[in-house]
Write an enzyme that holds these catalytic residues in place. Structure first.
Site, PDB file in Angstrom:
ATOM      1  N   CYS A  13      -4.141  50.895 -19.693  1.00 37.70           N
ATOM      2  CA  CYS A  13      -4.306  50.986 -18.239  1.00 37.70           C
ATOM      3  C   CYS A  13      -4.687  52.423 -17.903  1.00 37.70           C
ATOM      4  O   CYS A  13      -5.251  53.126 -18.752  1.00 37.70           O
ATOM      5  CB  CYS A  13      -3.067  50.500 -17.489  1.00 37.70           C
ATOM      6  SG  CYS A  13      -1.612  51.571 -17.613  1.00 37.70           S
ATOM      7  N   ARG A  19       1.459  49.415 -15.940  1.00 33.40           N
ATOM      8  CA  ARG A  19       0.989  48.112 -16.391  1.00 33.40           C
ATOM      9  C   ARG A  19       0.975  47.956 -17.905  1.00 33.40           C
ATOM     10  O   ARG A  19       1.593  47.024 -18.454  1.00 33.40           O
ATOM     11  CB  ARG A  19      -0.425  47.856 -15.838  1.00 33.40           C
ATOM     12  CG  ARG A  19      -0.479  47.706 -14.333  1.00 33.40           C
ATOM     13  CD  ARG A  19      -1.910  47.756 -13.799  1.00 33.40           C
ATOM     14  NE  ARG A  19      -2.455  49.112 -13.837  1.00 33.40           N
ATOM     15  CZ  ARG A  19      -3.677  49.439 -13.448  1.00 33.40           C
ATOM     16  NH1 ARG A  19      -4.498  48.488 -13.015  1.00 33.40           N
ATOM     17  NH2 ARG A  19      -4.093  50.694 -13.480  1.00 33.40           N
ATOM     18  N   ASP A 124      -6.563  26.324 -26.763  1.00 34.76           N
ATOM     19  CA  ASP A 124      -5.417  25.430 -26.924  1.00 34.76           C
ATOM     20  C   ASP A 124      -5.709  24.049 -26.351  1.00 34.76           C
ATOM     21  O   ASP A 124      -5.333  23.024 -26.932  1.00 34.76           O
ATOM     22  CB  ASP A 124      -4.180  26.028 -26.240  1.00 34.76           C
ATOM     23  CG  ASP A 124      -3.640  27.251 -26.969  1.00 34.76           C
ATOM     24  OD1 ASP A 124      -3.986  27.437 -28.153  1.00 34.76           O
ATOM     25  OD2 ASP A 124      -2.889  28.019 -26.340  1.00 34.76           O
TER      26      ASP A 124
END
Length: 220
Positions: A13, A19, A124
Protein backbone atom coordinates in the site's frame (compact mmCIF):
# COMPACT_ATOMS: atom_id res chain seq x y z
CA UNK A 1 18.38 -32.06 0.08
CA UNK A 2 17.33 -28.50 0.90
CA UNK A 3 13.71 -27.90 1.80
CA UNK A 4 11.66 -26.09 -0.86
CA UNK A 5 11.35 -22.35 -0.34
CA UNK A 6 8.01 -21.09 0.95
CA UNK A 7 5.71 -19.22 -1.40
CA UNK A 8 6.64 -15.56 -1.00
CA UNK A 9 3.73 -13.10 -1.10
CA UNK A 10 4.10 -9.33 -0.75
CA UNK A 11 1.24 -6.94 0.02
CA UNK A 12 1.69 -3.28 -0.90
CA UNK A 13 0.00 0.00 0.00
CA UNK A 14 1.22 3.58 0.47
CA UNK A 15 2.38 4.10 4.06
CA UNK A 16 2.55 0.40 5.03
CA UNK A 17 0.73 1.16 8.26
CA UNK A 18 -3.00 0.72 7.48
CA UNK A 19 -3.98 -1.59 4.62
CA UNK A 20 -1.06 -3.79 3.61
CA UNK A 21 -0.20 -4.77 7.22
CA UNK A 22 -3.75 -6.07 7.70
CA UNK A 23 -3.52 -8.07 4.48
CA UNK A 24 -0.05 -9.35 5.42
CA UNK A 25 -0.91 -10.55 8.91
CA UNK A 26 -4.30 -12.08 8.07
CA UNK A 27 -3.01 -13.87 4.97
CA UNK A 28 -0.05 -15.19 6.97
CA UNK A 29 -2.30 -16.45 9.76
CA UNK A 30 -4.69 -18.18 7.38
CA UNK A 31 -2.09 -19.62 5.03
CA UNK A 32 -0.05 -21.00 7.92
CA UNK A 33 -3.13 -23.00 8.89
CA UNK A 34 -3.35 -24.34 5.33
CA UNK A 35 0.29 -25.46 5.25
CA UNK A 36 2.70 -24.69 8.06
CA UNK A 37 5.92 -23.31 6.62
CA UNK A 38 4.47 -23.13 3.13
CA UNK A 39 4.05 -19.38 2.90
CA UNK A 40 5.97 -16.25 3.82
CA UNK A 41 3.83 -13.10 3.66
CA UNK A 42 5.38 -9.64 4.02
CA UNK A 43 4.40 -6.07 3.18
CA UNK A 44 5.87 -2.73 2.16
CA UNK A 45 4.77 0.77 1.22
CA UNK A 46 5.40 2.90 -1.85
CA UNK A 47 5.86 5.92 0.47
CA UNK A 48 6.27 4.09 3.73
CA UNK A 49 6.21 5.60 7.20
CA UNK A 50 9.41 3.65 7.79
CA UNK A 51 9.68 2.06 11.21
CA UNK A 52 6.16 2.96 12.34
CA UNK A 53 3.83 0.30 13.78
CA UNK A 54 0.52 -0.38 12.08
CA UNK A 55 -2.26 2.02 12.96
CA UNK A 56 -4.23 1.06 16.10
CA UNK A 57 -7.52 0.41 14.31
CA UNK A 58 -5.73 -1.73 11.73
CA UNK A 59 -4.15 -3.68 14.57
CA UNK A 60 -7.59 -4.16 16.11
CA UNK A 61 -8.87 -5.57 12.81
CA UNK A 62 -5.95 -7.99 12.62
CA UNK A 63 -6.59 -9.26 16.14
CA UNK A 64 -10.34 -9.52 15.54
CA UNK A 65 -9.74 -11.96 12.69
CA UNK A 66 -7.17 -14.00 14.59
CA UNK A 67 -3.94 -12.50 13.31
CA UNK A 68 -0.89 -11.24 15.16
CA UNK A 69 -0.42 -7.47 15.13
CA UNK A 70 2.77 -7.40 17.20
CA UNK A 71 6.32 -6.53 16.14
CA UNK A 72 5.34 -4.76 12.95
CA UNK A 73 7.44 -1.98 11.42
CA UNK A 74 6.67 -0.25 8.14
CA UNK A 75 9.13 -0.74 5.26
CA UNK A 76 9.80 1.19 2.07
CA UNK A 77 9.19 -0.81 -1.09
CA UNK A 78 12.48 -1.39 -2.94
CA UNK A 79 13.68 -3.56 -5.82
CA UNK A 80 15.52 -5.70 -3.27
CA UNK A 81 12.28 -6.46 -1.40
CA UNK A 82 10.62 -7.42 -4.68
CA UNK A 83 13.40 -9.80 -5.67
CA UNK A 84 12.27 -13.42 -5.55
CA UNK A 85 8.63 -12.63 -4.71
CA UNK A 86 6.14 -15.13 -6.17
CA UNK A 87 3.04 -12.93 -5.92
CA UNK A 88 2.47 -9.22 -5.28
CA UNK A 89 -0.95 -8.10 -4.05
CA UNK A 90 -1.47 -4.35 -4.07
CA UNK A 91 -4.20 -2.32 -2.42
CA UNK A 92 -4.87 -0.16 -5.51
CA UNK A 93 -4.21 -0.13 -9.24
CA UNK A 94 -1.89 2.82 -8.65
CA UNK A 95 0.25 0.74 -6.31
CA UNK A 96 0.43 -1.97 -8.97
CA UNK A 97 1.86 0.56 -11.40
CA UNK A 98 4.46 1.66 -8.87
CA UNK A 99 5.53 -1.94 -8.27
CA UNK A 100 6.01 -2.46 -11.99
CA UNK A 101 8.06 0.73 -12.28
CA UNK A 102 10.50 -0.85 -9.83
CA UNK A 103 10.47 -4.32 -11.40
CA UNK A 104 8.72 -4.82 -14.74
CA UNK A 105 9.48 -8.55 -14.62
CA UNK A 106 6.67 -8.87 -12.06
CA UNK A 107 4.01 -7.86 -14.61
CA UNK A 108 2.36 -11.29 -14.66
CA UNK A 109 2.62 -11.79 -10.89
CA UNK A 110 1.23 -8.48 -9.64
CA UNK A 111 -2.48 -7.83 -9.06
CA UNK A 112 -4.66 -5.71 -6.86
CA UNK A 113 -5.84 -7.95 -4.06
CA UNK A 114 -9.50 -7.52 -4.95
CA UNK A 115 -9.06 -8.42 -8.62
CA UNK A 116 -6.93 -11.43 -7.71
CA UNK A 117 -9.59 -12.65 -5.29
CA UNK A 118 -12.31 -12.34 -7.92
CA UNK A 119 -10.21 -14.36 -10.36
CA UNK A 120 -9.78 -17.12 -7.78
CA UNK A 121 -13.54 -17.12 -7.20
CA UNK A 122 -14.01 -17.74 -10.93
CA UNK A 123 -11.49 -20.59 -10.86
CA UNK A 124 -13.28 -22.16 -7.89
CA UNK A 125 -16.66 -21.80 -9.58
CA UNK A 126 -15.33 -23.42 -12.74
CA UNK A 127 -13.85 -26.31 -10.78
CA UNK A 128 -17.12 -26.85 -8.95
CA UNK A 129 -19.13 -26.73 -12.19
CA UNK A 130 -16.78 -29.17 -13.89
CA UNK A 131 -17.33 -31.69 -11.12
CA UNK A 132 -20.97 -30.85 -10.57
CA UNK A 133 -20.26 -30.22 -6.90
CA UNK A 134 -17.94 -28.37 -4.56
CA UNK A 135 -14.42 -29.07 -5.82
CA UNK A 136 -12.53 -31.76 -4.00
CA UNK A 137 -9.77 -30.42 -1.87
CA UNK A 138 -6.16 -30.98 -2.65
CA UNK A 139 -3.14 -30.72 -4.87
CA UNK A 140 -1.16 -33.96 -5.24
CA UNK A 141 2.06 -33.70 -3.28
CA UNK A 142 4.17 -36.64 -4.55
CA UNK A 143 5.37 -37.00 -0.99
CA UNK A 144 6.67 -33.42 -0.76
CA UNK A 145 3.85 -31.04 0.19
CA UNK A 146 6.04 -27.92 0.34
CA UNK A 147 7.36 -28.50 -3.18
CA UNK A 148 3.88 -29.28 -4.51
CA UNK A 149 2.50 -26.16 -2.85
CA UNK A 150 5.24 -23.97 -4.32
CA UNK A 151 4.69 -25.40 -7.79
CA UNK A 152 0.93 -24.80 -7.54
CA UNK A 153 1.31 -21.18 -6.44
CA UNK A 154 4.00 -20.39 -9.00
CA UNK A 155 1.49 -21.34 -11.68
CA UNK A 156 -1.49 -19.66 -10.06
CA UNK A 157 -0.98 -16.10 -11.41
CA UNK A 158 -1.16 -17.34 -15.00
CA UNK A 159 -4.29 -19.41 -14.30
CA UNK A 160 -5.89 -16.43 -12.58
CA UNK A 161 -5.02 -14.01 -15.36
CA UNK A 162 -6.58 -16.37 -17.90
CA UNK A 163 -10.01 -15.70 -16.38
CA UNK A 164 -9.57 -11.97 -15.82
CA UNK A 165 -12.15 -11.23 -18.52
CA UNK A 166 -14.74 -13.14 -16.47
CA UNK A 167 -14.07 -11.20 -13.28
CA UNK A 168 -14.04 -7.57 -14.39
CA UNK A 169 -15.87 -5.22 -11.99
CA UNK A 170 -18.64 -2.90 -13.13
CA UNK A 171 -16.57 -0.01 -11.77
CA UNK A 172 -12.74 -0.05 -11.89
CA UNK A 173 -12.75 1.54 -8.43
CA UNK A 174 -13.88 -1.84 -7.11
CA UNK A 175 -10.32 -3.02 -7.67
CA UNK A 176 -9.08 -0.69 -4.94
CA UNK A 177 -9.07 -0.71 -1.13
CA UNK A 178 -9.88 2.67 0.39
CA UNK A 179 -7.07 4.43 2.29
CA UNK A 180 -8.23 5.17 5.86
CA UNK A 181 -5.08 7.00 7.04
CA UNK A 182 -5.94 10.00 9.23
CA UNK A 183 -9.63 9.45 8.59
CA UNK A 184 -12.59 8.51 10.76
CA UNK A 185 -13.03 5.00 12.22
CA UNK A 186 -15.88 4.48 9.76
CA UNK A 187 -13.37 4.61 6.90
CA UNK A 188 -11.34 1.88 8.57
CA UNK A 189 -14.51 -0.18 8.66
CA UNK A 190 -14.99 0.43 4.96
CA UNK A 191 -11.41 -0.71 4.41
CA UNK A 192 -12.21 -3.85 6.40
CA UNK A 193 -15.39 -4.46 4.40
CA UNK A 194 -13.45 -4.21 1.13
CA UNK A 195 -10.40 -6.18 2.22
CA UNK A 196 -11.86 -9.02 4.28
CA UNK A 197 -13.83 -10.71 1.45
CA UNK A 198 -10.72 -10.70 -0.75
CA UNK A 199 -8.66 -12.35 1.96
CA UNK A 200 -11.40 -14.92 2.54
CA UNK A 201 -11.45 -15.81 -1.17
CA UNK A 202 -7.67 -16.24 -1.30
CA UNK A 203 -7.65 -18.43 1.80
CA UNK A 204 -10.54 -20.49 0.47
CA UNK A 205 -8.67 -21.18 -2.77
CA UNK A 206 -5.58 -22.12 -0.78
CA UNK A 207 -7.56 -24.57 1.37
CA UNK A 208 -9.25 -26.16 -1.63
CA UNK A 209 -5.89 -26.73 -3.27
CA UNK A 210 -3.78 -27.61 -0.26
CA UNK A 211 -1.33 -30.49 -0.82
CA UNK A 212 -2.75 -33.89 0.01
CA UNK A 213 -0.20 -36.27 1.44
CA UNK A 214 0.22 -39.64 -0.19
CA UNK A 215 -1.17 -38.74 -3.62
CA UNK A 216 0.76 -38.64 -6.84
CA UNK A 217 0.52 -36.13 -9.65
CA UNK A 218 -0.64 -38.74 -12.10
CA UNK A 219 -3.48 -39.92 -9.91
CA UNK A 220 -5.80 -36.97 -10.53
Amino acid sequence: MDSPAPVRILTVCTGNICRSPVAERLLQAGLSQVLEGGFEVASAGTRAMVGDPMQPISADIVRTFGGNSENFAARQLTPKILRGVDLVLTMTSGHRGEVLQLDASLLKRTFTIREFARMLDVLDQRAAAAEGREPERGTPDDGDPLAANHTFWRGLPARAAAVRHLSLPADPAENDIIDPYRRAPEVYRQMEDELAPAIVSILRHARLNAPVRGTRAGSL
